[in-house]
Design a protein around this motif. Structure first.
Motif, PDB file in Angstrom:
ATOM      1  N   SER A 361       0.772  -0.765  -0.233  1.00  0.00           N
ATOM      2  CA  SER A 361      -0.254   0.197  -0.049  1.00  0.00           C
ATOM      3  C   SER A 361       1.222   1.156  -0.331  1.00  0.00           C
ATOM      4  O   SER A 361       0.595   2.278  -0.379  1.00  0.00           O
ATOM      5  CB  SER A 361      -0.848  -0.297   1.049  1.00  0.00           C
ATOM      6  OG  SER A 361      -1.613  -1.094   1.075  1.00  0.00           O
ATOM      7  N   LEU A 366      -1.731  -0.839  -5.163  1.00  0.00           N
ATOM      8  CA  LEU A 366      -2.881  -1.618  -3.935  1.00  0.00           C
ATOM      9  C   LEU A 366      -3.168  -2.391  -4.616  1.00  0.00           C
ATOM     10  O   LEU A 366      -3.730  -3.444  -3.743  1.00  0.00           O
ATOM     11  CB  LEU A 366      -3.234   0.085  -3.938  1.00  0.00           C
ATOM     12  CG  LEU A 366      -3.331   1.345  -3.182  1.00  0.00           C
ATOM     13  CD1 LEU A 366      -4.061   2.223  -3.252  1.00  0.00           C
ATOM     14  CD2 LEU A 366      -3.540   0.313  -1.793  1.00  0.00           C
ATOM     15  N   ALA A 369      -1.431  -5.512  -2.459  1.00  0.00           N
ATOM     16  CA  ALA A 369      -1.974  -5.109  -1.379  1.00  0.00           C
ATOM     17  C   ALA A 369      -3.182  -5.974  -1.478  1.00  0.00           C
ATOM     18  O   ALA A 369      -3.807  -6.654  -0.082  1.00  0.00           O
ATOM     19  CB  ALA A 369      -1.841  -3.659  -1.055  1.00  0.00           C
ATOM     20  N   ARG A 370      -4.420  -5.482  -2.667  1.00  0.00           N
ATOM     21  CA  ARG A 370      -5.822  -6.183  -2.373  1.00  0.00           C
ATOM     22  C   ARG A 370      -5.391  -8.017  -2.502  1.00  0.00           C
ATOM     23  O   ARG A 370      -6.262  -8.331  -1.700  1.00  0.00           O
ATOM     24  CB  ARG A 370      -6.576  -5.084  -3.285  1.00  0.00           C
ATOM     25  CG  ARG A 370      -7.728  -5.478  -3.143  1.00  0.00           C
ATOM     26  CD  ARG A 370      -8.641  -5.389  -2.570  1.00  0.00           C
ATOM     27  NE  ARG A 370      -9.815  -5.723  -2.397  1.00  0.00           N
ATOM     28  CZ  ARG A 370     -10.887  -4.900  -2.296  1.00  0.00           C
ATOM     29  NH1 ARG A 370     -10.931  -3.698  -2.323  1.00  0.00           N
ATOM     30  NH2 ARG A 370     -12.298  -5.231  -2.526  1.00  0.00           N
ATOM     31  N   LEU A 386      -5.615  -1.347   4.379  1.00  0.00           N
ATOM     32  CA  LEU A 386      -6.304  -0.831   3.258  1.00  0.00           C
ATOM     33  C   LEU A 386      -7.377  -0.182   3.432  1.00  0.00           C
ATOM     34  O   LEU A 386      -6.759   0.558   2.054  1.00  0.00           O
ATOM     35  CB  LEU A 386      -6.287  -2.282   2.555  1.00  0.00           C
ATOM     36  CG  LEU A 386      -6.896  -2.855   0.864  1.00  0.00           C
ATOM     37  CD1 LEU A 386      -5.160  -2.624   0.478  1.00  0.00           C
ATOM     38  CD2 LEU A 386      -7.261  -4.370   0.610  1.00  0.00           C
ATOM     39  N   GLY A 389      -4.724   2.709   2.755  1.00  0.00           N
ATOM     40  CA  GLY A 389      -3.825   2.781   1.414  1.00  0.00           C
ATOM     41  C   GLY A 389      -5.319   3.309   0.221  1.00  0.00           C
ATOM     42  O   GLY A 389      -4.660   4.419  -0.423  1.00  0.00           O
ATOM     43  N   TYR A 390      -6.190   3.440   0.284  1.00  0.00           N
ATOM     44  CA  TYR A 390      -7.629   3.725  -0.514  1.00  0.00           C
ATOM     45  C   TYR A 390      -7.345   4.750  -0.588  1.00  0.00           C
ATOM     46  O   TYR A 390      -7.487   5.401  -2.060  1.00  0.00           O
ATOM     47  CB  TYR A 390      -8.105   2.439  -0.946  1.00  0.00           C
ATOM     48  CG  TYR A 390      -8.571   1.380  -1.558  1.00  0.00           C
ATOM     49  CD1 TYR A 390      -7.441   1.299  -2.336  1.00  0.00           C
ATOM     50  CD2 TYR A 390      -8.274  -0.094  -0.883  1.00  0.00           C
ATOM     51  CE1 TYR A 390      -7.756   0.465  -3.526  1.00  0.00           C
ATOM     52  CE2 TYR A 390      -8.274  -1.497  -2.060  1.00  0.00           C
ATOM     53  CZ  TYR A 390      -8.138  -1.084  -2.964  1.00  0.00           C
ATOM     54  OH  TYR A 390      -7.927  -2.002  -4.170  1.00  0.00           O
TER      55      TYR A 390
END
Length: 673
Positions: A361, A366, A369-370, A386, A389-390
């Motif tokens: 992230s 991302l 990460a996801r 997360l 991060g988003y």
């Protein structure tokens, strides 16, 4: 003995098996030979031999074989049963050990201290509170609770249950106490986070003339770290040197950790280098503290050295070093650690998967990460990482979708969850949704949380709701630098320049020192107000206060001068910068050139921006428009061709809607059918 034609008796095999169990790493085969020989010579009927065989197989990690030997014994005693219970516990088979203990009682064998003293700590480790209480009650019933070693185990068990009061009742009721008793009591307070009581118990221990040992000191030092008592920590270090305990592995590990956490990295390194024997905890403590003190490169070097020394990194090592990859934006190193964790079968460790999600992230990956998030076990940390991060990315709406999903899977929100959701609302300009979250915070009595208050200030100032922001700001009892900076930025952004300057002066009167962001805020206010002289004054003031100007400060000055049409001075600032200008600085110059139609300087800025941010479509579009407005169609077409060759596309726009109940968010990509 056999070569001398001397026949083994019923004591020979137990002694030999006991030696094989003690040296199981190198003598397992020899133990199996002894078992076969005892079988051939008819010695397995002897209880002593059978008991030793049970202990031997337990030491080999073969609990099932230990059980088979036990079941085949023609006669058993209390030691036989105790050996079986210990065999199960040594191999982590708590429920089998519990069943064996119950079977022992039903078989009519009297319990002794050895029967219980191994089971009680296991109850604490397994959090088997109900069974642990039953064992304690049984010990009281048969009169074993006064035995010091069993009482010590009970003190430790209640400590692991988090029941400090019960632990202290057992401790205070002991007829005699030894150093293990005091260590168990100190450990109980340490586990409960009652660090002041750890220090109190240590002093009380000294008053009772009980000599602290290495376990005592290794428990005391972490408590002193939490209490911030560096002077007492040094005294304990001095005491450990006097007692020749400073190189004991437990004490040395705690000393390394203590000095590093107090910022004395050099002292921590010295102790670490002097250690004759190191275990994985030693390496992990040093690596973790190098990372925490910003010595990321040294931490990576130490991981390599750790492996060269024959010590294998474990999940704690990886969790310690992955944040260093994120901080250094070292995606390559992070991917190597990820690959290593897969090879070692550590990917299913929740702490590692969370650390990888955080690393990817923060490195802007991302999607990776996801991917880990979807494949791993999840807890609140997984979601929060997360969501945050988003919330700082162009896909902020994903943050809100995850925020809703978190509740639907039964994981409760905490301050970090709300911070991420509020940040996403701010960046998406969905202020109604942000207000709803604010209402939830008020209901949960969390609106006064320092970080959440600042997130709310950011939401309302960027939404132009300065009256609401001001009310929240005034209610904050302990305003930090971030609170003041947010308000200054907010008022400056919305044209209320005088209030922004007033807050800047009041901040100093509140006893807070300005930081880099404070000057970004006030310079931005000058830029919005077109106050060139005032901006120059604040920039000079910042330098005079030994705050080194960063990229954003130069970007603010270029924006300020550029808006005022002083483009040649902008160019001069950029040329005189002590480091190469980044996209913020060049972007500010390009924006100013767009306002004033200076296409030559715009070309200069664009050349750097196309190099620094080749995927950013906005810069290409701006130059195309500038060329088109001046009739320079050839140049405009060249930029279009450059965009096409680099496969640059305009950033897609998203919309999101809420269902009628307001419970679900749905995002839509513009152009989707």
């Amino acid at each position: 003995m056999l070569r001398s034609a001397v026949r083994p008796d019923d004591r020979t095999f137990p002694f030999a098996l006991h030696a094989a169990a003690a040296a199981v790493a190198s003598a397992e085969d020899k133990g199996l030979e002894l078992h076969a020989s005892a079988l051939r010579r008819g010695h397995l009927a002897d209880v002593f031999t059978g008991n030793t065989l049970v202990a031997f197989y337990a030491a080999c990690g073969k609990a099932c074989d230990a059980r088979r030997v036990f079941d085949e014994m023609p006669a058993r005693d209390v030691v036989s049963w105790n050996s079986l219970v210990s065999a199960f516990l040594v191999n982590g088979m708590f429920h089998d050990a519990r069943r064996a203990l119950v079977s022992m009682m039903r078989s009519g064998f009297p319990l002794n201290v050895a029967s219980l003293v191994s089971v009680v700590p296991a109850c604490g480790m397994e959090q088997e509170e109900k069974f642990g209480l039953s064992i304690h009650a049984l010990a009281v019933k048969v009169g074993l609770n006064t035995m010091v070693n069993l009482a010590n185990a009970l003190v430790d068990m209640y400590g692991k249950f988090g029941d400090v009061e019960a632990s202290m009742r057992v401790f205070d009721g002991m007829l005699e106490q030894n150093e293990v008793s005091w260590n168990s009591a100190i450990g109980c307070f340490l586990n409960a986070g009652l660090y002041g009581d750890v220090l109190r118990m240590f002093r009380k221990m000294s008053e009772h003339n009980v000599m602290p040992d290495s376990i005592t000191l290794s428990s005391l030092l972490p408590a002193l770290v939490e209490l911030g008592s560096i002077d007492l920590g040094r005294e304990v270090h001095g005491y450990s040197i006097k007692r020749a305990m400073d190189l004991d592995i437990f004490v040395a590990n705690s000393l390394v950790d203590m000095y590093a956490k107090f910022g004395s990295l050099e002292k921590a390194s010295t102790i670490f280098e002097q250690m004759k024997d190191r275990n994985v905890v030693s390496w992990n403590a040093m690596i973790a503290n190098l990372v925490q003190n910003g010595a990321e490169t040294e931490a990576f070097r130490l991981v390599s050295e750790m492996q060269k020394s024959g010590e294998c990194p474990n999940s704690i090592t990886l969790v310690n070093v992955l944040p260093a990859c994120a901080r250094m934006a070292s995606l390559k190193m992070g991917k190597q650690i990820h690959a290593w964790s897969i090879r070692r079968g550590l990917m299913f460790d929740l702490f590692i998967s969370n650390a990888l999600i955080d690393m990817y992230s923060k490195c802007g990956q991302l999607s990776l990460a996801r991917n880990i998030f979807e494949r791993s076990e999840k807890d609140d940390v997984s979601y929060n990482t997360l969501i945050l991060g988003y919330s700082q990315s162009p896909w902020c709406f994903e943050s809100l979708l995850l925020f809703q999903q978190m509740r639907s899977v039964g994981i409760d929100y905490d301050a970090v969850s709300f911070m991420g959701a509020l940040s996403a609302c701010t960046n998406l300009s969905v202020f109604k949704h942000g207000k709803e979250i604010h209402c939830v915070l008020v209901r949960r009595l969390l609106s006064g949380h320092p970080f959440l208050s600042n997130s709310l200030l950011d939401l309302y100032t960027k939404g132009g709701m300065l009256v609401t922001a001001s009310k929240i700001f005034n209610k904050i009892t302990k305003k930090d630098v971030a609170s003041w900076n947010t308000m200054i930025l907010g008022y400056g952004m919305h044209g209320q320049i005088d209030i922004a300057f007033e807050l800047f002066e009041l901040m100093k009167g509140d006893g807070l020192d300005y930081d880099h962001v404070s000057y970004i805020a006030v310079l931005a206010a000058c830029s919005h107000g077109g106050l060139v002289d005032k901006g120059k004054k604040y920039f000079s003031q910042m330098v005079a206060q030994n705050i080194e100007p960063q990229q954003m400060h130069y970007a603010c000055m270029v924006d300020l001068l550029g808006r005022a049409g002083q483009l040649s001075e902008c160019a001069e600032i950029i040329r005189d910068m002590p480091f190469p200008a980044n996209s913020d600085v060049w972007g500010a110059l390009l924006g100013a050139c767009r306002i004033h139609g200076n296409i030559e300087l715009a070309q200069w800025a664009a050349e750097h921006l196309f190099e620094l941010k080749p995927e950013h479509s906005g810069y290409y579009t701006l130059m195309i428009n500038m060329y088109a407005e001046t009739g320079r169609w050839n140049e405009a077409n060249k930029i279009r061709k450059l965009m096409k060759s680099r496969k640059v596309q305009k950033n897609p726009a998203y919309s999101w809607v809420q269902d009628q109940d307001g419970n679900k968010l749905q995002a839509f990509l513009v152009g989707d059918g």
